[in-house]
Design an enzyme around this catalytic site. Structure first.
Site, PDB file in Angstrom:
ATOM      1  N   PRO A   2       0.767  -1.225   0.000  1.00  0.00           N
ATOM      2  CA  PRO A   2       0.000   0.000   0.000  1.00  0.00           C
ATOM      3  C   PRO A   2       0.802   1.280   0.000  1.00  0.00           C
ATOM      4  CG  PRO A   2      -0.061  -1.078   2.150  1.00  0.00           C
ATOM      5  CD  PRO A   2       1.037  -1.666   1.345  1.00  0.00           C
ATOM      6  N   GLU A   3       0.833   1.937  -1.122  1.00  0.00           N
ATOM      7  CA  GLU A   3       1.131   3.364  -1.127  1.00  0.00           C
ATOM      8  C   GLU A   3      -0.177   4.059  -1.474  1.00  0.00           C
ATOM      9  OE1 GLU A   3       4.721   4.601  -3.114  1.00  0.00           O
ATOM     10  OE2 GLU A   3       5.581   2.608  -2.926  1.00  0.00           O
TER      11      GLU A   3
END
Length: 289
Positions: A2-3
């Site tokens: 997750p960015e």
DNA sequence: CAAGAATCCTGTCAGC
DNA sequence: TGCTGACAGGATTCTT
């Protein structure tokens, strides 16, 4: 995974399934993730109606009726599993499960447990300790050449590290910093205070474009993500430098392509990997100055 | 104060 | 095949 683009994609998937639904049962399977679970989490979730979602940096906020929001961070390995609710659906490392009134099931899976969950009053979301002091959203109007230049002024840290600092800009991670710096032709080792000016004018639009393209790619595969195992998006195929150590730089001319560029080709050793503040940086020293 | 290192935890993959 | 070590998309906390 997750960015910012992945978190945005996950948030949209959650919103599509949960907005307007009531949580009829909630399971909290362990006392902590990165930090202790908020007290009374399961009780607070059970019976609540989900009103809306919001993303701030890499955090997801889920507003409940009754005035609380759930603040969720996926950490390094967090995923949300969404599927029809059936018996015997235990999944390893599934720490929190929500069951909805229309027969769906949402599970938070996070093997490394760097993720976190907290409760925060909806009318004071941004005052939460984890959100206070966060820099501007990179896709928002507040993030522009002026604001970035001001944030970088006088900073002696490499631009790579500065862009990972969530107080400077909120939501970038290792992959997209590498990609945006490559696209802006800026060396990751260049000191941050040398960016304001022409380089900032290149960098800001590339940060925004990289994130927008990634969100578009992640969003397109939302259905796959919902149906199956949380595999997200296809933007990884568009990475120009991240994870491509020793592969040809996409910008530098190739000897096979003609021969007249043999000198330039000889100077370009392909994508390099270096370590900055303990993390991998991928870049082309020929293109990025 | 700022910048870099250590840290939390498990899974995966390359190399032997 | 099995073992070992390196490494992973984050971000706080501890040192220098």
């Amino acid at each position: 995974m997750p960015e910012l683009p992945e978190v945005e994609t996950v948030m949209r998937g959650l919103a599509a399934r949960l907005e307007g639904r009531t949580i009829v049962r909630a399971l909290v399977n362990r006392p902590d993730l990165r930090w202790p679970m908020p007290t009374g989490l399961a009780a607070r979730l059970t019976g609540s109606k989900v009103l809306s979602f919001r993303r701030r940096a890499k955090y997801i906020l889920m507003r409940l009726d009754g005035g609380d929001s759930v603040l969720l961070h996926l950490g390094m390995s967090g995923r949300m599993l969404i599927g029809p609710n059936r018996p015997n659906q235990e999944t390893p490392h599934e720490h929190v499960v929500l069951e909805t009134d229309d027969g769906w099931r949402v599970g938070f899976v996070d093997p490394r447990r760097f993720g976190s969950i907290d409760l925060v009053p909806t009318d004071a979301e941004d005052a939460h300790k984890l959100l206070a002091g966060m820099g501007p959203e990179p896709l928002g109007d507040d993030f522009d050449v002026r604001s970035l230049s001001a944030a970088l002024a006088g900073k002696k840290t490499p631009i790579k590290a500065a862009l990972l600092d969530q107080k400077i800009v909120a939501g970038l991670g290792n992959i997209y910093v590498c990609e945006a710096l490559y696209r802006a032709r800026i060396s990751p080792q260049r000191l941050a205070h040398t960016i304001p000016g022409a380089r900032a004018r290149r960098l800001v639009p590339e940060i925004k474009a990289t994130l927008e393209e990634a969100i578009a790619a992640g969003g397109s595969s939302l259905r796959d993500y919902v149906q199956t195992n949380g595999e997200l998006g296809y933007f990884q195929h568009a990475w120009k430098v991240y994870g491509r150590e020793n592969e040809p730089c996409p910008t530098c001319p190739k000897a096979a392509a003609g021969g007249s560029d043999a000198a330039a080709d000889a100077a370009c050793a392909g994508v390099q990997r270096i370590v900055q503040s303990g993390r991998s940086t991928f870049y082309c020293p020929q293109v990025q100055r």
